[in-house]
Motif scaffolding. Structure first.
Motif, PDB file in Angstrom:
ATOM      1  N   VAL A  84       0.859  -1.179   0.000  1.00 31.03           N
ATOM      2  CA  VAL A  84       0.000   0.000   0.000  1.00 31.03           C
ATOM      3  C   VAL A  84       0.896   1.229   0.000  1.00 31.03           C
ATOM      4  CG1 VAL A  84      -1.683   1.335   1.324  1.00 31.03           C
ATOM      5  CG2 VAL A  84      -1.936  -1.150   1.104  1.00 31.03           C
ATOM      6  N   ARG A  85       0.662   2.138  -0.939  1.00 29.45           N
ATOM      7  CA  ARG A  85       1.492   3.334  -1.094  1.00 29.45           C
ATOM      8  C   ARG A  85       0.708   4.581  -0.708  1.00 29.45           C
ATOM      9  NH1 ARG A  85       4.451   2.116  -6.958  1.00 29.45           N
ATOM     10  NH2 ARG A  85       5.471   0.174  -6.310  1.00 29.45           N
ATOM     11  N   LEU A  86       1.399   5.527  -0.071  1.00 31.54           N
ATOM     12  CA  LEU A  86       0.769   6.772   0.358  1.00 31.54           C
ATOM     13  C   LEU A  86       1.459   7.964  -0.283  1.00 31.54           C
ATOM     14  CD1 LEU A  86       0.279   6.200   4.215  1.00 31.54           C
ATOM     15  CD2 LEU A  86      -1.385   5.869   2.373  1.00 31.54           C
ATOM     16  N   ASP A  87       0.655   8.893  -0.760  1.00 33.53           N
ATOM     17  CA  ASP A  87       1.144  10.187  -1.246  1.00 33.53           C
ATOM     18  C   ASP A  87       0.597  11.247  -0.291  1.00 33.53           C
ATOM     19  OD1 ASP A  87       1.855  12.496  -2.531  1.00 33.53           O
ATOM     20  OD2 ASP A  87       0.944  11.981  -4.468  1.00 33.53           O
ATOM     21  N   PHE A  88       1.506  11.858   0.489  1.00 28.73           N
ATOM     22  CA  PHE A  88       1.083  12.802   1.526  1.00 28.73           C
ATOM     23  C   PHE A  88       0.752  14.184   0.974  1.00 28.73           C
ATOM     24  CE2 PHE A  88       3.484   9.610   3.937  1.00 28.73           C
ATOM     25  CZ  PHE A  88       2.583   9.332   4.940  1.00 28.73           C
ATOM     26  N   ASP A  89       1.184  14.484  -0.229  1.00 30.90           N
ATOM     27  CA  ASP A  89       0.896  15.795  -0.819  1.00 30.90           C
ATOM     28  C   ASP A  89       0.470  15.626  -2.278  1.00 30.90           C
ATOM     29  OD1 ASP A  89       3.340  14.860  -1.615  1.00 30.90           O
ATOM     30  OD2 ASP A  89       4.365  16.798  -1.477  1.00 30.90           O
ATOM     31  N   PRO A  90      -0.649  14.949  -2.493  1.00 32.26           N
ATOM     32  CA  PRO A  90      -1.062  14.677  -3.881  1.00 32.26           C
ATOM     33  C   PRO A  90      -1.440  15.955  -4.617  1.00 32.26           C
ATOM     34  CG  PRO A  90      -2.832  14.126  -2.362  1.00 32.26           C
ATOM     35  CD  PRO A  90      -1.630  14.439  -1.518  1.00 32.26           C
ATOM     36  N   ALA A  91      -1.111  15.987  -5.890  1.00 34.56           N
ATOM     37  CA  ALA A  91      -1.495  17.135  -6.722  1.00 34.56           C
ATOM     38  C   ALA A  91      -3.007  17.205  -6.865  1.00 34.56           C
ATOM     39  CB  ALA A  91      -0.818  17.022  -8.087  1.00 34.56           C
ATOM     40  N   ASP A  92      -3.627  16.039  -6.856  1.00 33.26           N
ATOM     41  CA  ASP A  92      -5.091  15.974  -6.947  1.00 33.26           C
ATOM     42  C   ASP A  92      -5.579  15.055  -5.835  1.00 33.26           C
ATOM     43  OD1 ASP A  92      -7.750  15.772  -7.535  1.00 33.26           O
ATOM     44  OD2 ASP A  92      -7.471  14.911  -9.536  1.00 33.26           O
ATOM     45  N   SER A  93      -6.339  15.598  -4.894  1.00 34.90           N
ATOM     46  CA  SER A  93      -6.817  14.803  -3.761  1.00 34.90           C
ATOM     47  C   SER A  93      -8.288  14.427  -3.906  1.00 34.90           C
ATOM     48  CB  SER A  93      -6.617  15.573  -2.457  1.00 34.90           C
ATOM     49  OG  SER A  93      -7.364  16.784  -2.454  1.00 34.90           O
ATOM     50  N   GLY A 143       5.916   3.294   0.772  1.00 34.11           N
ATOM     51  CA  GLY A 143       5.193   2.045   0.552  1.00 34.11           C
ATOM     52  C   GLY A 143       5.211   1.195   1.802  1.00 34.11           C
ATOM     53  N   ILE A 144       4.092   0.582   2.144  1.00 32.05           N
ATOM     54  CA  ILE A 144       3.976  -0.251   3.338  1.00 32.05           C
ATOM     55  C   ILE A 144       3.663  -1.673   2.900  1.00 32.05           C
ATOM     56  CG2 ILE A 144       2.749  -0.649   5.497  1.00 32.05           C
ATOM     57  CD1 ILE A 144       2.474   2.738   3.904  1.00 32.05           C
ATOM     58  N   GLY A 145       4.548  -2.596   3.228  1.00 33.57           N
ATOM     59  CA  GLY A 145       4.347  -3.991   2.856  1.00 33.57           C
ATOM     60  C   GLY A 145       3.209  -4.618   3.644  1.00 33.57           C
ATOM     61  N   TYR A 146       2.201  -5.093   2.944  1.00 33.95           N
ATOM     62  CA  TYR A 146       1.064  -5.750   3.582  1.00 33.95           C
ATOM     63  C   TYR A 146       1.209  -7.266   3.590  1.00 33.95           C
ATOM     64  CZ  TYR A 146      -2.368  -2.079   4.658  1.00 33.95           C
ATOM     65  OH  TYR A 146      -3.041  -1.024   5.233  1.00 33.95           O
ATOM     66  N   GLY A 147       1.998  -7.814   2.687  1.00 36.41           N
ATOM     67  CA  GLY A 147       2.150  -9.260   2.602  1.00 36.41           C
ATOM     68  C   GLY A 147       1.119  -9.876   1.688  1.00 36.41           C
ATOM     69  N   THR A 148       0.869 -11.167   1.893  1.00 34.89           N
ATOM     70  CA  THR A 148      -0.083 -11.902   1.073  1.00 34.89           C
ATOM     71  C   THR A 148      -1.494 -11.738   1.634  1.00 34.89           C
ATOM     72  OG1 THR A 148       0.125 -13.929   2.394  1.00 34.89           O
ATOM     73  CG2 THR A 148       1.704 -13.611   0.593  1.00 34.89           C
ATOM     74  N   THR A 149      -2.480 -12.164   0.847  1.00 29.79           N
ATOM     75  CA  THR A 149      -3.863 -12.089   1.328  1.00 29.79           C
ATOM     76  C   THR A 149      -4.065 -12.955   2.567  1.00 29.79           C
ATOM     77  OG1 THR A 149      -4.441 -13.860  -0.236  1.00 29.79           O
ATOM     78  CG2 THR A 149      -4.845 -11.582  -0.937  1.00 29.79           C
ATOM     79  N   GLN A 150      -3.330 -14.063   2.658  1.00 30.48           N
ATOM     80  CA  GLN A 150      -3.436 -14.911   3.844  1.00 30.48           C
ATOM     81  C   GLN A 150      -2.917 -14.185   5.075  1.00 30.48           C
ATOM     82  OE1 GLN A 150      -1.447 -18.692   3.520  1.00 30.48           O
ATOM     83  NE2 GLN A 150      -2.213 -19.428   5.484  1.00 30.48           N
ATOM     84  N   GLU A 151      -1.833 -13.432   4.909  1.00 30.91           N
ATOM     85  CA  GLU A 151      -1.281 -12.683   6.030  1.00 30.91           C
ATOM     86  C   GLU A 151      -2.168 -11.510   6.422  1.00 30.91           C
ATOM     87  OE1 GLU A 151       3.496 -13.435   5.234  1.00 30.91           O
ATOM     88  OE2 GLU A 151       2.444 -11.845   4.164  1.00 30.91           O
ATOM     89  N   VAL A 152      -2.800 -10.897   5.447  1.00 34.39           N
ATOM     90  CA  VAL A 152      -3.652  -9.752   5.725  1.00 34.39           C
ATOM     91  C   VAL A 152      -4.987 -10.178   6.313  1.00 34.39           C
ATOM     92  CG1 VAL A 152      -4.868  -7.798   4.706  1.00 34.39           C
ATOM     93  CG2 VAL A 152      -2.563  -8.376   3.917  1.00 34.39           C
ATOM     94  N   VAL A 163      -4.009   7.059  -1.762  1.00 34.41           N
ATOM     95  CA  VAL A 163      -3.611   5.677  -1.518  1.00 34.41           C
ATOM     96  C   VAL A 163      -3.573   4.924  -2.840  1.00 34.41           C
ATOM     97  CG1 VAL A 163      -4.138   3.549  -0.277  1.00 34.41           C
ATOM     98  CG2 VAL A 163      -4.759   5.763   0.726  1.00 34.41           C
ATOM     99  N   GLY A 164      -2.497   4.183  -3.049  1.00 38.79           N
ATOM    100  CA  GLY A 164      -2.394   3.287  -4.192  1.00 38.79           C
ATOM    101  C   GLY A 164      -1.990   1.907  -3.726  1.00 38.79           C
ATOM    102  N   VAL A 165      -2.312   0.894  -4.479  1.00 41.65           N
ATOM    103  CA  VAL A 165      -1.976  -0.484  -4.127  1.00 41.65           C
ATOM    104  C   VAL A 165      -1.231  -1.113  -5.297  1.00 41.65           C
ATOM    105  CG1 VAL A 165      -2.844  -2.751  -3.444  1.00 41.65           C
ATOM    106  CG2 VAL A 165      -4.006  -0.673  -2.643  1.00 41.65           C
ATOM    107  N   SER A 166      -0.074  -1.694  -4.998  1.00 40.12           N
ATOM    108  CA  SER A 166       0.691  -2.397  -6.030  1.00 40.12           C
ATOM    109  C   SER A 166       0.891  -3.852  -5.603  1.00 40.12           C
ATOM    110  CB  SER A 166       2.052  -1.727  -6.250  1.00 40.12           C
ATOM    111  OG  SER A 166       2.852  -1.819  -5.083  1.00 40.12           O
ATOM    112  N   THR A 167       1.174  -4.693  -6.570  1.00 37.54           N
ATOM    113  CA  THR A 167       1.375  -6.115  -6.293  1.00 37.54           C
ATOM    114  C   THR A 167       2.637  -6.609  -6.995  1.00 37.54           C
ATOM    115  OG1 THR A 167       0.083  -6.849  -8.209  1.00 37.54           O
ATOM    116  CG2 THR A 167      -1.112  -6.506  -6.132  1.00 37.54           C
ATOM    117  N   ARG A 168       3.160  -7.678  -6.474  1.00 34.34           N
ATOM    118  CA  ARG A 168       4.259  -8.378  -7.126  1.00 34.34           C
ATOM    119  C   ARG A 168       4.127  -9.861  -6.816  1.00 34.34           C
ATOM    120  NH1 ARG A 168       8.442  -9.704  -3.525  1.00 34.34           N
ATOM    121  NH2 ARG A 168       8.270  -8.653  -1.480  1.00 34.34           N
TER     122      ARG A 168
END
Length: 285
Positions: free
Chosen positions: A104-113, A151-160, A184-189
């Motif tokens: 989960v990614r955070l933008d504290f000063d987004p150009a568009d909120s 970015g904050i590592g959330y782990g797998t769906t099982q961990e979450v 807030v944005g969410v990325s995966t790998r």
């Protein structure tokens, strides 16, 4: 910085501490060692509730235990202390599979909120999200820049589990906190997750008894030093020796002839006796 205060915590920590102080090219550091210091150097004492504590306790009770994870738990040492008892722990990889990991990614000063998916007040977030975001959100000076700031590592769906409003399905893209709006944005790998089997073999009970076993295998006496070598050793005891000279190389070559507690290609830790005092001795060359 006095490096010796880190010695009991392991050589990896030592190297990191030195790097933060303007890393010298060589190091000889000798710290007087008690039985507890020796035990701490070659074992770990996991906190109750930690993954290490959980798998070892289960292995002790049930002869073995398993866990799934993306990395090993015991990469520094396989000796674990539970209470006053010490165990040798084996960690055997079994089956591996690919899993999706979320960040989960955070933008504290987004150009568009302006919310595109939805917005939520921070205090209304589920506990699964707040416990992961609190350390970042509570920072009085959060990072800022172009795009997502952290970015904050959330782990797998099982961990979450099923308590998050961001993983696996993102339900909001704006968090409102104290009047501020964070995007807030969410990325995966994709990565590999392995099932590990753990077995624990009792070594001994009691710190003194364990330290004696370590001494029997590793302790040696440093004797027959020249005056120049003695000066190196005395300075290493007093606060550390950092000069790459002939006397340093002579002393450290003697030390490196013996089996060390933890040795790599460029540094290591040994247990030695000098003038009837035992020292945990860290060397970088």
């Amino acid at each position: 910085m006095r490096r010796r205060q880190f010695l009991a915590g392991g050589t990896t920590l030592l190297a990191t501490a030195v790097a933060g102080c303007g890393h010298p090219s060589v190091v000889l550091d000798m710290d007087e060692a008690t039985a507890a210091d020796i035990a701490n150097q070659v074992s770990i004492s996991p906190e109750p509730g930690s993954a290490e504590y959980t798998v070892v306790s289960a292995a002790i009770e049930n002869a073995s235990s398993t866990r799934r994870g993306r990395s090993e738990l015991f990469d520094r040492t396989d000796t674990v202390r539970i209470g006053d008892s010490f165990y040798e722990v084996s960690e055997t990889p079994l089956e591996s599979s690919e899993v999706t990991v979320y960040e989960v990614r955070l933008d504290f000063d987004p150009a568009d909120s302006t919310a595109e998916i939805g917005e939520i007040a921070y205090e209304e977030l589920p506990a699964a999200d707040r416990q992961r975001l609190d350390p970042i959100i509570s920072d009085d000076n959060p990072p800022s820049g172009d795009g997502y700031d952290v970015g904050i590592g959330y782990g797998t769906t099982q961990e979450v589990g099923d308590g998050s409003v961001f993983v696996p399905e993102q339900q909001y893209d704006i968090i409102v906190h104290n009047g501020d709006r964070y995007r807030v944005g969410v990325s995966t790998r994709t990565t590999t997750e392995t099932e590990y089997r753990y077995e624990a073999t009792a070594v001994t009970s009691g710190v003194d008894s364990f330290a004696d076993r370590v001494r029997d295998q590793y302790l040696f006496t440093l004797t027959g030093l020249s005056e120049a070598e003695r000066e190196v050793v005395e300075e290493a005891i007093d606060g550390g020796y950092f000069q790459d000279d002939e006397a340093f190389r002579s002393v450290t070559n003697r030390i490196r002839e013996h089996e060390g507690l933890d040795v790599t290609d460029s540094y290591g830790t040994w247990l030695l006796e000098y003038e009837q005092v035992e020292y945990l001795t860290y060397v970088e060359w």
